[in-house]
Structures are given as C-alpha cells and as structure tokens.
Design a protein around this motif. Structure first.
Motif, PDB file in Angstrom:
ATOM      1  N   LEU A   1      39.137  52.024  41.607  1.00  0.00           N
ATOM      2  CA  LEU A   1      40.124  53.066  41.837  1.00  0.00           C
ATOM      3  C   LEU A   1      40.568  53.604  40.486  1.00  0.00           C
ATOM      4  CD1 LEU A   1      42.320  54.561  43.628  1.00  0.00           C
ATOM      5  CD2 LEU A   1      43.792  52.588  43.126  1.00  0.00           C
ATOM      6  N   VAL A   2      40.649  54.925  40.367  1.00  0.00           N
ATOM      7  CA  VAL A   2      41.175  55.577  39.171  1.00  0.00           C
ATOM      8  C   VAL A   2      42.456  56.295  39.569  1.00  0.00           C
ATOM      9  CG1 VAL A   2      40.761  57.271  37.344  1.00  0.00           C
ATOM     10  CG2 VAL A   2      38.876  55.849  38.183  1.00  0.00           C
TER      11      VAL A   2
ATOM     12  N   VAL B   1      41.894  44.271  47.856  1.00  0.00           N
ATOM     13  CA  VAL B   1      40.680  43.732  47.241  1.00  0.00           C
ATOM     14  C   VAL B   1      40.874  42.307  46.720  1.00  0.00           C
ATOM     15  CG1 VAL B   1      39.032  44.071  45.347  1.00  0.00           C
ATOM     16  CG2 VAL B   1      39.860  46.028  46.661  1.00  0.00           C
ATOM     17  N   GLY B   2      42.092  42.021  46.242  1.00  0.00           N
ATOM     18  CA  GLY B   2      42.341  40.711  45.658  1.00  0.00           C
ATOM     19  C   GLY B   2      42.032  40.709  44.183  1.00  0.00           C
ATOM     20  N   HIS B   3      41.319  39.702  43.739  1.00  0.00           N
ATOM     21  CA  HIS B   3      41.015  39.502  42.319  1.00  0.00           C
ATOM     22  C   HIS B   3      40.447  40.785  41.700  1.00  0.00           C
ATOM     23  CE1 HIS B   3      39.466  36.253  39.279  1.00  0.00           C
ATOM     24  NE2 HIS B   3      40.366  37.063  38.768  1.00  0.00           N
ATOM     25  N   SER B   4      41.133  41.339  40.690  1.00  0.00           N
ATOM     26  CA  SER B   4      40.779  42.642  40.133  1.00  0.00           C
ATOM     27  C   SER B   4      40.949  42.664  38.618  1.00  0.00           C
ATOM     28  CB  SER B   4      41.650  43.757  40.741  1.00  0.00           C
ATOM     29  OG  SER B   4      41.574  43.763  42.149  1.00  0.00           O
ATOM     30  N   VAL B   5      40.443  43.738  38.015  1.00  0.00           N
ATOM     31  CA  VAL B   5      40.608  44.002  36.590  1.00  0.00           C
ATOM     32  C   VAL B   5      41.267  45.365  36.455  1.00  0.00           C
ATOM     33  CG1 VAL B   5      39.449  44.312  34.372  1.00  0.00           C
ATOM     34  CG2 VAL B   5      38.547  42.670  36.030  1.00  0.00           C
TER      35      VAL B   5
ATOM     36  N   PHE C   1      43.317  43.692  31.664  1.00  0.00           N
ATOM     37  CA  PHE C   1      44.047  42.599  32.299  1.00  0.00           C
ATOM     38  C   PHE C   1      43.339  42.111  33.553  1.00  0.00           C
ATOM     39  CE2 PHE C   1      47.258  45.259  30.181  1.00  0.00           C
ATOM     40  CZ  PHE C   1      47.848  44.324  29.341  1.00  0.00           C
ATOM     41  N   MET C   2      43.344  40.798  33.741  1.00  0.00           N
ATOM     42  CA  MET C   2      42.867  40.175  34.969  1.00  0.00           C
ATOM     43  C   MET C   2      44.044  39.995  35.923  1.00  0.00           C
ATOM     44  SD  MET C   2      39.577  39.489  34.639  1.00  0.00           S
ATOM     45  CE  MET C   2      38.337  39.247  33.356  1.00  0.00           C
TER      46      MET C   2
ATOM     47  N   PHE D   1      37.071  42.295  40.935  1.00  0.00           N
ATOM     48  CA  PHE D   1      36.515  41.257  40.078  1.00  0.00           C
ATOM     49  C   PHE D   1      35.119  40.895  40.575  1.00  0.00           C
ATOM     50  CE2 PHE D   1      35.800  36.884  38.779  1.00  0.00           C
ATOM     51  CZ  PHE D   1      36.221  36.881  37.464  1.00  0.00           C
ATOM     52  N   VAL D   2      34.167  40.878  39.650  1.00  0.00           N
ATOM     53  CA  VAL D   2      32.789  40.549  40.008  1.00  0.00           C
ATOM     54  C   VAL D   2      32.539  39.076  39.710  1.00  0.00           C
ATOM     55  CG1 VAL D   2      30.358  41.096  39.618  1.00  0.00           C
ATOM     56  CG2 VAL D   2      32.090  42.904  39.445  1.00  0.00           C
ATOM     57  N   ASP D   3      31.975  38.361  40.654  1.00  0.00           N
ATOM     58  CA  ASP D   3      31.692  36.941  40.453  1.00  0.00           C
ATOM     59  C   ASP D   3      30.880  36.731  39.186  1.00  0.00           C
ATOM     60  OD1 ASP D   3      33.030  36.183  42.712  1.00  0.00           O
ATOM     61  OD2 ASP D   3      31.255  36.176  44.002  1.00  0.00           O
TER      62      ASP D   3
END
Length: 331
Positions: A150-151, A165-169, A182-183, A210-212
């Motif tokens: 998302l921008v 989405v959950g875990h993101s950057v 930031f994580m 966040f990509v595994d």
C-alpha cells in the motif's frame, strides 16, 4: 567511446563503490571517461550546447581504486561539450539531495532527457528513471513477483493494512540505505503511530507485507539489459545479511554480504520482469529479492559490485561497459 558519469558530487565520490569500478572498466578499455556532478552542467552556453565542468578519469597501470579516484578529484574541471558524448551514465543519488539540496534532486533525469534528445545514449533511460527512483515503480510489475503493498499518506490506512495483513514493513516511498525502515509485528505494535509519523515526515509511505525469510536478509541481483549480469559463469548476485539486532540488511547500516546461489526462483523473477525493464530502458538495475518476491528495484545508482568482486574474485564492470559500447554503436 566518450562517456561521462553523472554523479551527485565528484568530491564526495567513494573509491570503493560501483561507479568507480564502472569508470575504471571504461578507462581500462581505452574509452574517454569524464566525471561531473549534477551541479556542474550549463545550458545555453557555447552556441546552445549543454556544457559540463567535468573532470577527466585517466587510469594508470599501477592504479588502485583509491589512487584512480584521488586523481579524478585532483583534476581541474574542464569545460566539455556534453552534446558530443557517446554515452551518459546517470549514477547520482537523488535521495541524498532531497534533504539538503532538494532543488538538485530531479536534475539528473532532466539533463539526461535533454542529451538523449540530442542523440546521446543515456542510461538508465531518464524519463523512466523519474518513475523508477520511487518505490512505486515496483507496482508496475506483475503481482506474482512483488509482495502485497500500500502506498499512502493516511495513517489510518496504514493501520488498516497492518490489521488485515499482519506482519509488515513500513518505509518511505523515496528512500535508500535503510533510512526509516520499520518492522511491524501486527496491529498491536505499540510504536506503530511513531513509526508512521517518522516515515510520513519524508512524504508518502510504502507498507509491504512481510515476506518469509526477510529476517535473514535479502538478495541483491544485478540485471543488465533484462538478464542477470554475469561474467565467466559467475552471477553478479549476493545475499545481504543483517547483523546484531538490526533487521535491516543494507550494507550501509552494518549488513554483511555472503555468496548467493542463483536458482530457478531468481531466474523466474528476472524473466518475469525482463520485458518491461528492457522496454523502459532500464539498462542496469539492482533488484532486492526475498524468497520469491522483489521488495525493491534500484534503478538510479545500484551498488554492490564491490561485494561481487570480493566474494567471487570477478570484476563484472567490463561486461557492463561492453554492453554500453554496443548500445552506442561505438564498436
């Protein structure tokens, strides 16, 4: 071939970096090589030509990268007709200028487009480079090679994305070298508001799922004219691994480089991107890959050739210069 490297500022160039290696390869091949900064161009002087206060890059037999660059910096700038170049290699860092010299940040592609219109081969393509200097460029590529993202400049939209989405950057749309990246673990992240505020201070924010494998670093892969750059069977690709408690793998913030075995996953990613990169005139780019996803495209001044040379004992600079020579028709 008469080639100029357009950099942020010649006196601040670092001898160890990729641009110096490319210039060394060009000079070693017998080409006429010049350096100039984005503030060294004059328009309208000399019967309407674009002129540059440029410094000659002469390579001597016993030169190291340090002595080669030192001699360039010691040169008195000479007035060079840029219209007479065979090629201009845009290698500035506009993000570095956004803070202290915002007026200088957009100038490289502007000058590049003017020279392209006058018959000079300019890489990367200046009009495409205007788009490619932002992380928004990644959104133009097939969905299968990029993470959900998302921008936005809306903090509430960022919160909603993280909630879904959950875990993101979270990082700036225009940014480099790991600044303000930031994580975010999930919507319960206590510092999400402060992270968002820091990123939005630089303009638009990019939020990516966040990509595994991201905690283990990323892969930097050089792509030349739509193909993975290689020499003597060695690919110009390596993995960047974070150190300590810092999750960022950028070399500029302490990450270290280790060898990368290029496999079918990496080849498939580049194959999916190749046609568009070529159509956009992206002569040389660095893509950052985690798992089977591209998280960033570095089109303005992709770096890391020093890691390729250190890890594999191979200098890929001559391959890039040979391709540029073929593109200009100088052969």
């Amino acid at each position: 071939m008469k080639i100029a490297f357009l950099v942020t500022d010649v006196p601040t160039e670092v001898d160890e970096y990729t641009t110096t290696r490319l210039a060394r390869a060009a000079a070693a091949a017998g080409h006429e090589v010049w350096y100039l900064g984005v503030t060294d161009v004059e328009v309208g002087a000399g019967e309407g030509y674009l002129m540059g206060r440029a410094r000659a890059a002469h390579l001597e037999d016993r030169d190291t990268l340090e002595s080669f660059m030192e001699r360039i910096k010691e040169q008195e700038p000479q007035r060079v007709v840029l219209d007479g170049l065979d090629a201009l290699f845009i290698r500035n860092e506009s993000v570095d200028d956004l803070q202290d010299r915002p007026w200088a940040a957009p100038l490289a592609p502007v000058f590049g487009q003017m020279l392209k219109a006058r018959g000079v081969t300019v890489v990367n393509d200046p009009m495409s480079l205007i788009r490619a200097t932002s992380k928004l460029y990644l959104e133009e590529f097939p969905e299968q090679v990029r993470p959900r993202s998302l921008v936005t400049r809306d903090p509430a939209a960022i919160e909603q994305f993280v909630r879904e989405v959950g875990h993101s950057v979270v990082k700036p749309l225009y940014g480099a070298k790991g600044r303000n990246v930031f994580m975010v673990e999930d919507e319960n992240e206590a510092n999400l508001a402060q992270m968002t505020e820091a990123v939005l201070a630089d303009g638009y924010a990019v939020v990516q799922e966040f990509v595994d494998g991201e905690e283990e670093g990323d892969a930097r892969i050089f792509v030349l004219e739509g193909r993975i750059l290689e020499r003597d069977g060695r690919y110009a690709a390596f993995r960047r691994v974070p150190t300590g408690n810092d999750p960022r793998a950028n070399i500029s913030v302490g990450g270290r480089s280790v060898p990368l075995e290029v496999g079918e996953t990496e080849r498939a990613i580049v194959a999916a991107m190749a046609d568009k990169l070529v159509a956009d005139g992206m002569f040389l780019v660095g893509i950052d890959v985690i798992g089977d996803k591209v998280v960033e495209i570095n089109a303005e001044s992709p770096g890391g050739m020093q890691s390729v040379e250190r890890l594999y004992d191979v200098d890929v600079g001559p391959v890039v210069i040979d391709a540029l020579e073929a593109r200009t028709g100088s052969r």
